[in-house]
Structures are given as C-alpha cells and as structure tokens.
Design a protein around this motif. Structure first.
Motif, PDB file in Angstrom:
ATOM      1  N   LEU A 133       8.728  -5.075   1.587  1.00  0.00           N
ATOM      2  CA  LEU A 133       8.342  -4.480   2.866  1.00  0.00           C
ATOM      3  C   LEU A 133       8.172  -2.973   2.691  1.00  0.00           C
ATOM      4  O   LEU A 133       8.599  -2.402   1.692  1.00  0.00           O
ATOM      5  N   ARG A 134       7.553  -2.352   3.702  1.00  0.00           N
ATOM      6  CA  ARG A 134       7.306  -0.892   3.670  1.00  0.00           C
ATOM      7  C   ARG A 134       6.616  -0.470   2.365  1.00  0.00           C
ATOM      8  O   ARG A 134       6.874   0.594   1.828  1.00  0.00           O
ATOM      9  N   THR A 135       5.762  -1.350   1.863  1.00  0.00           N
ATOM     10  CA  THR A 135       5.038  -1.030   0.633  1.00  0.00           C
ATOM     11  C   THR A 135       3.567  -1.391   0.819  1.00  0.00           C
ATOM     12  O   THR A 135       3.214  -2.572   0.859  1.00  0.00           O
ATOM     13  N   ALA A 136       2.739  -0.368   0.942  1.00  0.00           N
ATOM     14  CA  ALA A 136       1.299  -0.603   1.102  1.00  0.00           C
ATOM     15  C   ALA A 136       0.625  -0.538  -0.255  1.00  0.00           C
ATOM     16  O   ALA A 136       0.999   0.266  -1.101  1.00  0.00           O
ATOM     17  N   ILE A 137      -0.343  -1.398  -0.452  1.00  0.00           N
ATOM     18  CA  ILE A 137      -1.194  -1.267  -1.638  1.00  0.00           C
ATOM     19  C   ILE A 137      -2.313  -0.305  -1.255  1.00  0.00           C
ATOM     20  O   ILE A 137      -2.978  -0.498  -0.225  1.00  0.00           O
TER      21      ILE A 137
END
Ligand SMILES: Cc1cc2nc3c(=O)[nH]c(=O)nc-3n(C[C@H](O)[C@H](O)[C@H](O)COP(=O)(O)OP(=O)(O)OC[C@H]3O[C@@H](n4cnc5c(N)ncnc54)[C@H](O)[C@@H]3O)c2cc1C
Length: 491
Positions: A105-109
C-alpha cells in the motif's frame, strides 16, 4: 507439464488494488501461484469503492452481477448495494484469500521500462525503488482521478468545496445551502440523498441525461438466508440479471432509432411520473439519442426537483465567488458548500505513467493516434504487459466485471505459457491491427458517435467502449491463443 517443470517464482506485479487487481490476485492464488505483489498507491484497497463514499453511492448494476462470479455473495442487503457494502466485500476477500502479505500500500508505480536482455519489466515506485517483474498486470482503473472543473474564481470560494469522490464526511450538510455542479452518474445518487437534509440545494445542469427507473429493493434476511442455503438461487439471480442486461443491450449501444425510441419512451414515462411541472420536465429532457451518453438509473433523482428546497439551474455558470455561484445571466446563488459531481479524468487515452517497451518505444508514442490494444489488453511491443479494462473494453449496458474476469483468464493463459518456459509473449502487430480495424468498423453502427461525450477522444473516435454484447467479448477475450502472439523462448 508437471509443476516441477514450471518456472517456480515468476514474479508478477499487479498495479492497483481495485476489483481488477484483487480479482487477479484471487485467481492467481486459486491457480496455486503466489509469486505476486500488488502495488496500490492509496492507503487501502478498493479503488472506486474506497474513494466513492458520498451519500447515496451505490452500484447501478445489480450486486448479484456486480460481484466476482468466482466469489458470489448471498449477503447483499439490497439489489443495488451501497458503496460501503461493496468495499466490505472486497476487504473480506482480501482476508479470505490472505492477500495482505502481497500488498504494498501507499506505493505508486510511476514508471516502467522493459529490459529486453533480461526479459523483465523494471518498475519504479514513488518511493524511488526499482522493482523487477516478469509479468505486469495493470489494473489502474479508468475512473480514478477526479475531474475538477475549470471555473473562473473557483479557488476564491470561502465555503466548503469537495468532489464526490473525495467526500468530506466531517462537514455537516444539515441546514446548509449547497450547490451541486454536474448531473451525471454520481449526481443522480447524491442529489436525492442530501436533498432532505440541506436547507437549499441548487443543482447546476449542463446537459440533462436519460434516466431509467432503478427498481432497487431490499433483500430481507429471509431472502439472504435462502441465497445462502441454496447457492443455485444466487446463481440463477445472477444469470437472469446478466441476460436481462444483454437483452436490453442493443437499445443502449446500437444506433437504431427505433430501439432508442423505446428507451426514450421508458425514460419519459419515468420523468412524467416523477415531475408534474411541464417547464421543469422540459429542462430535464435530454436532446440526444438514448444511450449516446451514459444512461443513468435512479428511482428518486427526478423526484428531488419537486421538493421546494431543490432548484434546477440550467443557466451556465459564469464564475464562483467567495460566497456563491454566479450564472451567465448575472444571478447569484449564495451557498455554504459546493459539491463537484463532475466525474473523472478518463485515463484511457494515454499511458497512466511513462511505459517504455521493446526498442525503447513509449506507450504514448504507440498510442499517438489513439489508445488501442488487442482485445483491450495487450499492445504490440510491450511484452508480458497486460491491461485490465484497457481501450475499448468498457460496457455501456452491463457490469464492468464481466469484462475484467474474461481479461483475467486471458492473463492466466499467458502466465501458464510463461511458466512453461517462454521468455515473453508479445501480441503480433498484424493481429492487433486487424482486431482494431474490426472494432472501429463496428463502432460506426453504435449510438456513441451521435453526440459528444467523455466516451470520445478529441478526434471523435471511441477508444473507451466495446461495441457489442458482453457475452461476445467474453468468448473472444477469455482464451489466450498463442497464435496471436510472438513468443520468445528462453536461451
Ligand atoms: C461512483 C462509481 C460507480 C460505479 N458503479 C459501477 C457499477 O454499478 N457497475 C459497473 O460495472 N461499474 C461501475 N463503476 C465503474 C468501476 O470503476 C468499475 O466497476 C470497477 O470498480 C473498476 O475496478 P478497477 O480495479 O478496474 O479500477 P479501480 O477501482 O479504479 O481501482 C484502480 C486502483 O488502482 C490504483 N492505482 C492507480 N494508479 C496507480 C499506480 N500508478 N500505482 C499504484 N496504484 C495505482 C488506484 O488507487 C485504485 O485503487 C463505477 C464507477 C464509479 C466511479
């Protein structure tokens, strides 16, 4: 081939934890594949149903159909379940299938690059790390980023202002003067839900929409117990709902004036039953062919305008001031709060972030003449990259999930091939081109070219919707046919 011969730990990256990402993860686990990570930029899963918590938010396809076929749920409390219930369903599935350990979570590509020598995708996250994946399943959604209107003076508004997908639940609407801007799918749900509560509601309409009765109902505890005890009843309900939507499909997607007229009659009857004032009715009557823009479903939207505290404003907005909304005729409505029911920036026309495939080619370059993909999923030159709900896969008449599920099966077919030793699968350019020529040829017979809408790109082409029945798409898309792909083998 026995599993011993399979590549054991094919790393798979799933981007997005909405219905598409979660559905893919479940199917992978069901197939005994655990080497996947789900990247989600928000702090919880759910996508649409995490973000859309506005009063009245609910699905507009019946829940027995708007849920995963491999995870039927007898417990829906209504025919069209509220958003919180759908989010609860997705959260339960995450626990049931033990997906939490797979979640980032809280991880954008933010970027992706294909490394041809190693046959892997290098994904960059917004935390600055680089992650390696053999397969990428992109489930980033199409209706995620709120579209904010460009209205003069909007930043000077001194009251409360928020988008429907970013509802401020700390703000108490009771007794307030509220302006709702927009009359699309979210507005038809939010307007009747807050109309009783607010002191005054001004609804600013640019284009009236065709609205048909929702015929929502509560599933009693008894009914739910029955669905629980006899799963066949639940399957039968889904079957009937699904085929009913397919039956009415041509009325919604074909450019067939006689069929459209049937839909328009149904909608007009609904309007007459809900609104007595002929002047108001006229303002609410659409001027485009039924189905051209999204058909809205509601049992009480039009009736809201009969309330003395609700006003329909059809004069275009000129500007927003510190304390109100001014229309072009110079009239000003003083409001305490503004709700932006202005929909989403539809992210179908371009890559969601820079994606570079074989030969250093950017996806945006491949899509410079419009977003195209084979069956909406794979783009030539971008091996092992699968898009869920990509170009030309949206339905105008039934559940999105029917399409998503077919796509997931296609991805599983490709993964199976890779696990048996292929380095990559890359859709053949000629196959992709032929498919899309066919799609655009069919588009001419569809209703969507008869008016302007968010379905259309700037040049008027439609890269959003599938021109046909869902069942037909499913048959075409579910199966991964190696003949359609260039398959690179290891070594
Ligand atoms: C209010 C509303 C009501 C709807 N009602 C219906 C309905 O009744 N029936 C129907 O068929 N469809 C409906 N839809 C369409 C709905 O969007 C789809 O049915 C479905 O929920 C889409 O699921 P998804 O997983 O593809 O996308 P989403 O639910 O949008 O999820 C995408 C996820 O990807 C994440 N993400 C995006 N970019 C990145 C990135 N770069 N890195 C990491 N994570 C990222 C997002 O945060 C999000 O969580 C509705 C849509 C809205 C907005």
């Amino acid at each position: 081939m026995s599993s011993a011969h399979r590549e054991a730990d094919l790393p798979i990256a799933i981007i997005g934890a909405g219905f598409a990402g979660i559905g893919t993860a479940i199917r992978l686990v069901q197939e005994g594949i655990h080497s996947f990570t789900i990247f989600e930029r928000a702090d919880e899963i759910g996508g649409t149903w995490r973000d859309n918590t506005y009063p009245g938010a609910a699905c507009d396809v019946p829940s027995h159909t708007y849920s995963l076929s491999f995870e039927p749920d007898p417990g829906w409390t209504r025919k069209f379940s509220p958003s919180a219930e759908i989010q609860g369903y997705l959260l339960r599935l995450v626990e049931k299938w033990r997906l939490r350990p797979h979640l980032r979570l809280r991880t954008a590509i933010v970027e992706a690059r294909f490394d041809e020598a190693r046959a892997v995708w290098l994904l960059t996250t917004d935390r600055g790390e680089t992650v390696t994946a053999r397969v990428v399943v992109s489930g980033v959604g199409g209706l995620v980023d709120p579209a904010l209107p460009d209205i003069k003076g909007i930043e000077s508004f001194g009251g409360e202002i928020f988008h429907t997908a970013r509802w401020n639940h700390d703000y108490e609407l009771t007794g307030k003067r509220v302006g709702v801007i927009g009359t699309g799918a979210s507005a038809v749900q939010v307007v009747p839900s807050i109309a009783k509560q607010v002191e005054k509601l001004h609804v600013f309409q640019r284009t009236p929409a065709w609205v048909v009765p929702k015929m929502d109902k509560v599933y009693s505890e008894r009914a739910r117990r029955r669905y629980q005890r006899f799963p066949i009843l639940l399957r039968a309900s889904r079957f009937l709902q699904y085929w009913a939507s397919e039956l009415f499909g041509p009325m919604v997607f074909l450019d067939a004036p006689r069929l459209s007229a049937l839909g328009e009659r149904l909608s007009m009857r609904h309007l007459h039953a809900q609104v007595k004032d002929p002047v108001l009715r006229k303002k609410l009557t659409p001027h485009f062919q039924f189905g051209c823009k999204r058909i809205l479903v509601s049992d009480d939207y039009w009736a809201s305008f009969e309330r003395p505290n609700v006003e329909l404003v059809t004069e275009p907005i000129e500007e927003i001031t510190r304390d109100g909304i001014v229309t072009k005729d110079g009239a000003k409505r003083a409001v305490d709060a503004i709700v932006l029911a202005t929909g989403f920036s539809v992210g179908l026309a371009s890559a969601p972030f820079p994606i570079t495939g074989r030969g250093g080619r950017a996806l945006d370059d491949a899509w410079k003449d419009g977003a195209v993909a084979y069956k909406g999923m794979t783009v030539s030159g971008f091996p092992n990259w699968f898009i869920l709900m990509g170009p030309n896969t949206g339905p105008g008449h039934t559940s999105v999930l029917v399409y998503t599920e077919a796509q997931i099966e296609h991805v599983l077919g490709a993964i199976e091939r890779l696990r048996r030793g292929a380095k990559w699968v890359d859709v053949r350019q000629d196959v992709q081109d032929r498919y899309n020529v066919g799609i655009q040829a069919r588009m001419k017979r569809m209703v969507w070219h008869t008016c302007n809408s968010w379905y259309l790109s700037k040049d008027g082409s439609n890269h959003a919707l599938y021109p046909g029945f869902a069942a037909e798409y499913v048959v075409r898309a579910r199966h991964f046919d190696p003949k359609d792909y260039e398959i690179a083998t290891a070594g």
